[in-house]
Motif scaffolding. Structure first.
Motif, PDB file in Angstrom:
ATOM      1  N   VAL A 187       3.566 -19.056   1.661  1.00 29.66           N
ATOM      2  CA  VAL A 187       2.606 -17.958   1.528  1.00 29.66           C
ATOM      3  C   VAL A 187       2.165 -17.565   2.937  1.00 29.66           C
ATOM      4  O   VAL A 187       1.414 -18.288   3.602  1.00 29.66           O
ATOM      5  N   PHE A 188       2.673 -16.437   3.408  1.00 31.14           N
ATOM      6  CA  PHE A 188       2.321 -15.969   4.748  1.00 31.14           C
ATOM      7  C   PHE A 188       0.999 -15.217   4.711  1.00 31.14           C
ATOM      8  O   PHE A 188       0.704 -14.495   3.763  1.00 31.14           O
ATOM      9  N   GLY A 189       0.202 -15.403   5.769  1.00 33.15           N
ATOM     10  CA  GLY A 189      -1.075 -14.716   5.864  1.00 33.15           C
ATOM     11  C   GLY A 189      -1.189 -13.974   7.176  1.00 33.15           C
ATOM     12  O   GLY A 189      -0.189 -13.542   7.752  1.00 33.15           O
ATOM     13  N   GLY A 190      -2.405 -13.872   7.663  1.00 34.78           N
ATOM     14  CA  GLY A 190      -2.636 -13.143   8.904  1.00 34.78           C
ATOM     15  C   GLY A 190      -2.869 -14.033  10.095  1.00 34.78           C
ATOM     16  O   GLY A 190      -3.454 -13.605  11.089  1.00 34.78           O
ATOM     17  N   GLU A 191      -2.399 -15.282  10.013  1.00 34.05           N
ATOM     18  CA  GLU A 191      -2.579 -16.206  11.125  1.00 34.05           C
ATOM     19  C   GLU A 191      -1.275 -16.943  11.424  1.00 34.05           C
ATOM     20  O   GLU A 191      -0.314 -16.860  10.663  1.00 34.05           O
ATOM     21  N   ALA A 192      -1.258 -17.654  12.560  1.00 38.18           N
ATOM     22  CA  ALA A 192      -0.072 -18.409  12.949  1.00 38.18           C
ATOM     23  C   ALA A 192       0.280 -19.410  11.858  1.00 38.18           C
ATOM     24  O   ALA A 192      -0.596 -19.951  11.192  1.00 38.18           O
ATOM     25  N   ASN A 193       1.590 -19.648  11.681  1.00 32.54           N
ATOM     26  CA  ASN A 193       2.055 -20.430  10.548  1.00 32.54           C
ATOM     27  C   ASN A 193       2.599 -21.791  10.988  1.00 32.54           C
ATOM     28  O   ASN A 193       3.603 -21.870  11.702  1.00 32.54           O
ATOM     29  N   PHE A 194       1.947 -22.863  10.531  1.00 32.43           N
ATOM     30  CA  PHE A 194       2.381 -24.217  10.890  1.00 32.43           C
ATOM     31  C   PHE A 194       3.626 -24.638  10.115  1.00 32.43           C
ATOM     32  O   PHE A 194       4.410 -25.454  10.600  1.00 32.43           O
ATOM     33  N   PHE A 242      14.417 -14.375  15.426  1.00 33.93           N
ATOM     34  CA  PHE A 242      14.014 -14.558  14.026  1.00 33.93           C
ATOM     35  C   PHE A 242      13.072 -15.751  13.891  1.00 33.93           C
ATOM     36  O   PHE A 242      11.995 -15.653  13.280  1.00 33.93           O
ATOM     37  N   ARG A 243      13.449 -16.890  14.490  1.00 36.12           N
ATOM     38  CA  ARG A 243      12.611 -18.082  14.389  1.00 36.12           C
ATOM     39  C   ARG A 243      11.272 -17.883  15.107  1.00 36.12           C
ATOM     40  O   ARG A 243      10.231 -18.363  14.668  1.00 36.12           O
ATOM     41  N   GLY A 244      11.310 -17.164  16.219  1.00 34.90           N
ATOM     42  CA  GLY A 244      10.075 -16.898  16.949  1.00 34.90           C
ATOM     43  C   GLY A 244       9.110 -16.030  16.154  1.00 34.90           C
ATOM     44  O   GLY A 244       7.905 -16.293  16.119  1.00 34.90           O
ATOM     45  N   LEU A 245       9.638 -15.006  15.495  1.00 33.15           N
ATOM     46  CA  LEU A 245       8.789 -14.137  14.676  1.00 33.15           C
ATOM     47  C   LEU A 245       8.187 -14.898  13.504  1.00 33.15           C
ATOM     48  O   LEU A 245       7.039 -14.665  13.116  1.00 33.15           O
ATOM     49  N   LEU A 246       8.951 -15.823  12.940  1.00 33.33           N
ATOM     50  CA  LEU A 246       8.478 -16.577  11.778  1.00 33.33           C
ATOM     51  C   LEU A 246       7.286 -17.478  12.087  1.00 33.33           C
ATOM     52  O   LEU A 246       6.520 -17.835  11.181  1.00 33.33           O
ATOM     53  N   SER A 297      10.147  -9.093   8.317  1.00 34.94           N
ATOM     54  CA  SER A 297       8.984  -8.511   7.652  1.00 34.94           C
ATOM     55  C   SER A 297       9.157  -8.524   6.142  1.00 34.94           C
ATOM     56  O   SER A 297       8.221  -8.810   5.386  1.00 34.94           O
ATOM     57  N   ASN A 298      10.374  -8.253   5.708  1.00 35.67           N
ATOM     58  CA  ASN A 298      10.660  -8.260   4.269  1.00 35.67           C
ATOM     59  C   ASN A 298      10.489  -9.664   3.684  1.00 35.67           C
ATOM     60  O   ASN A 298       9.916  -9.843   2.607  1.00 35.67           O
ATOM     61  N   ILE A 299      10.972 -10.673   4.424  1.00 33.60           N
ATOM     62  CA  ILE A 299      10.838 -12.069   3.981  1.00 33.60           C
ATOM     63  C   ILE A 299       9.367 -12.466   3.861  1.00 33.60           C
ATOM     64  O   ILE A 299       8.980 -13.187   2.945  1.00 33.60           O
ATOM     65  N   THR A 300       8.567 -11.988   4.803  1.00 32.13           N
ATOM     66  CA  THR A 300       7.139 -12.355   4.825  1.00 32.13           C
ATOM     67  C   THR A 300       6.278 -11.388   4.010  1.00 32.13           C
ATOM     68  O   THR A 300       5.044 -11.424   4.101  1.00 32.13           O
ATOM     69  N   LYS A 301       6.945 -10.523   3.251  1.00 32.53           N
ATOM     70  CA  LYS A 301       6.238  -9.545   2.390  1.00 32.53           C
ATOM     71  C   LYS A 301       5.268  -8.668   3.186  1.00 32.53           C
ATOM     72  O   LYS A 301       4.143  -8.373   2.748  1.00 32.53           O
ATOM     73  N   GLY A 302       5.715  -8.249   4.350  1.00 29.45           N
ATOM     74  CA  GLY A 302       4.939  -7.327   5.171  1.00 29.45           C
ATOM     75  C   GLY A 302       3.854  -7.979   6.006  1.00 29.45           C
ATOM     76  O   GLY A 302       3.186  -7.301   6.808  1.00 29.45           O
ATOM     77  N   MET A 303       3.684  -9.290   5.866  1.00 34.15           N
ATOM     78  CA  MET A 303       2.617  -9.965   6.604  1.00 34.15           C
ATOM     79  C   MET A 303       2.899 -10.000   8.113  1.00 34.15           C
ATOM     80  O   MET A 303       1.969 -10.090   8.918  1.00 34.15           O
ATOM     81  N   LEU A 304       4.171  -9.938   8.495  1.00 34.14           N
ATOM     82  CA  LEU A 304       4.515  -9.906   9.924  1.00 34.14           C
ATOM     83  C   LEU A 304       3.906  -8.666  10.570  1.00 34.14           C
ATOM     84  O   LEU A 304       3.382  -8.742  11.689  1.00 34.14           O
ATOM     85  N   ASP A 305       3.969  -7.534   9.872  1.00 32.27           N
ATOM     86  CA  ASP A 305       3.385  -6.292  10.396  1.00 32.27           C
ATOM     87  C   ASP A 305       1.877  -6.465  10.584  1.00 32.27           C
ATOM     88  O   ASP A 305       1.313  -6.047  11.597  1.00 32.27           O
ATOM     89  N   ASN A 306       1.228  -7.075   9.588  1.00 34.74           N
ATOM     90  CA  ASN A 306      -0.221  -7.303   9.682  1.00 34.74           C
ATOM     91  C   ASN A 306      -0.565  -8.211  10.862  1.00 34.74           C
ATOM     92  O   ASN A 306      -1.524  -7.972  11.584  1.00 34.74           O
ATOM     93  N   ARG A 307       0.225  -9.252  11.028  1.00 42.22           N
ATOM     94  CA  ARG A 307      -0.039 -10.220  12.099  1.00 42.22           C
ATOM     95  C   ARG A 307       0.006  -9.552  13.470  1.00 42.22           C
ATOM     96  O   ARG A 307      -0.875  -9.764  14.305  1.00 42.22           O
ATOM     97  N   TYR A 308       1.022  -8.749  13.715  1.00 36.77           N
ATOM     98  CA  TYR A 308       1.180  -8.140  15.035  1.00 36.77           C
ATOM     99  C   TYR A 308       0.276  -6.936  15.259  1.00 36.77           C
ATOM    100  O   TYR A 308       0.154  -6.459  16.390  1.00 36.77           O
ATOM    101  N   THR A 309      -0.320  -6.429  14.198  1.00 30.37           N
ATOM    102  CA  THR A 309      -1.295  -5.340  14.359  1.00 30.37           C
ATOM    103  C   THR A 309      -2.731  -5.838  14.231  1.00 30.37           C
ATOM    104  O   THR A 309      -3.670  -5.040  14.190  1.00 30.37           O
ATOM    105  N   GLY A 310      -2.897  -7.161  14.146  1.00 27.31           N
ATOM    106  CA  GLY A 310      -4.234  -7.750  14.126  1.00 27.31           C
ATOM    107  C   GLY A 310      -4.976  -7.608  12.824  1.00 27.31           C
ATOM    108  O   GLY A 310      -6.211  -7.549  12.813  1.00 27.31           O
TER     109      GLY A 310
END
Length: 442
Positions: A187-194, A242-246, A297-310
């Motif tokens: 479950v991806f959110g708006g913060e760094a992922n452990f 890819f791994r860095g973005l994840l 972004s598709n894998i993370t259900k758009g959360m990658l976009d949210n993360r990089y736009t704060g």
């Protein structure tokens, strides 16, 4: 041994991919962590650093540090930094190169240690740990700067060292592959992922991966094939991105991107490439980057976009600096109130008085130097900021490409990750070298 590694790059990339898998097993981490310090120490001493062995193996430790921390392979948390300091001191004392004396960095180290005088931590806290945690990185930078200041390094030696730095990063991304749960279950959110960072700090992981992205780009740009196949090298680069973005940690990836843009700009000036060809290469790179971004972004259900736009998980805008700006404001205020500094390691305890929620140490090394070292910290920042610029302006476009990119990696990294790892201090020192024996034709 070194020659065998350099002549069989793809084979040793494969070996390090296997190391990544072995890292998931019980006994391997401690054995690996012990050997990566012992073997280089013996080789540097026995070779008298004749072929820059200290440079090569220090570079390897820079690449291996985060991976070995993830595994718990080092005896001490800061072993990587200690090892690099030992390697470089051995290189200076054993090497045949007559070291160029740098009064600036001797002065830097002496001033740095003065901050210890004012160190005072709360009862029950360790002064030694506070000092080591905050000064091991800056001291490493000083020793590395003494080693590399005006040191002639050939193009081949530089690329060989970058390859050594890259090898353990293959192990790390392999380890992440085996340690990351099925991406569809995260479950991806708006913060760094452990979870996508191997259970370790995403900031450090992304910083290391960003370094790998930067090095892979250098080899592709200079047409120095790692695997022997340009296509395979490009696949490596795409996977690292890819791994860095994840990781959802932005600092290391953005730092790599900015450094790469400056590297490409000055390298193309050196090669006198026309704008048409320049635009063609940039367009191809953008297409690949967009494709990787959209896929991730598709894998993370758009959360990658949210993360990089704060934005948070709900899409609501939040503090894009994730509290770092608040900490920096307090650091600057403490600097104004205490011009002589509050002492090494005291920063986080002082900030607790102003921000109860803030319990972590500073992620900004510039702010930490000002807060804890006061006016001396300002002098230290001026030394670090100005000296490499003289080297930059003296060089041609080829040298400028490397010097400015190393300098930017240092500066941007210390502003999002302080000097938690050896990488920024060591990379900073590379901005002081003089690159020789590179192809002059354009």
């Amino acid at each position: 041994m070194i020659k065998k590694i350099l002549n069989n790059k793809l084979l040793f990339i494969g070996v390090h991919i296997v190391f990544g898998y072995l890292g998931t097993l019980p006994l391997f981490p401690k054995i690996y962590g012990f050997l990566v310090v012992l073997i280089p120490s013996i080789l540097i001493f026995s070779s008298s650093n004749e072929k820059e062995e200290a440079f090569l193996f220090s570079s390897y430790i820079v690449g291996v540090e985060v991976f070995t921390r993830m595994l718990g392979g080092f005896i001490f948390y800061e072993t990587g930094k200690y090892a690099i300091i030992i390697f470089l001191v051995l290189g200076i004392s054993q090497g045949k190169f007559k070291q160029v004396f740098s009064v600036q960095y001797v002065f830097y180290i002496l001033l740095l240690l003065l901050g210890i005088v004012f160190t005072k931590v709360p009862e029950g806290e360790s002064i030694r740990k506070a000092i080591v945690f905050n000064l091991s990185g800056p001291v490493l930078l000083g020793i590395a700067a003494l080693y590399f200041y005006k040191r002639p390094i050939t193009r081949e030696q530089l690329l060989n060292a970058l390859f050594f730095m890259l090898l353990p990063l293959f192990s790390m991304v392999t380890f992440l592959y085996f340690r990351t749960p099925d991406l569809s279950e995260i479950v991806f959110g708006g913060e760094a992922n452990f979870q996508t960072s191997g259970g370790f700090g995403p900031n450090q992981v992304a910083t290391a991966i960003g370094l790998g992205i930067f090095i892979l780009t250098i080899f592709i740009l200079l047409k120095e094939k790692l695997s022997g196949y340009l296509f395979l090298d490009a696949v490596f680069l795409i996977y690292f991105i890819f791994r860095g973005l994840l990781t959802f940690s932005r600092g290391g990836i953005i730092t790599a991107l900015i450094a790469i843009l400056f590297l490409i700009f000055f390298y193309f000036l050196y090669k006198k490439i026309s704008f048409k060809i320049f635009f063609k290469y940039i367009s191809i790179a953008v297409v690949f980057l967009v494709a990787v971004w959209l896929y991730t972004s598709n894998i993370t259900k758009g959360m990658l976009d949210n993360r990089y736009t704060g934005k948070n998980k709900a899409g609501v805008q939040k503090d894009i600096t994730t509290g770092r700006l608040d900490i920096l404001e307090i650091q600057f205020s403490n600097f104004l109130d205490n011009p002589l500094g509050i002492g090494v390691g005291n920063g986080k305890y002082e900030r607790k008085k102003d921000l109860d929620a803030v319990t972590a140490a500073s992620h900004n090394e510039a702010g930490r130097l000002l807060e804890e070292h006061g006016v001396i910290g300002l002098i230290l920042l001026l030394i670090l900021g100005i000296v490499p610029l003289f080297n930059f302006f003296r060089g041609d476009y080829f040298q400028k490409a490397f010097i400015i990119s190393f300098y930017l990696i240092w500066f941007l990294t210390i502003n999002h990750s302080a000097m938690r790892i050896a990488l920024p201090g060591f990379i900073y020192a590379l901005s002081l070298i003089r690159i020789t024996d590179y192809e002059e034709e354009t």
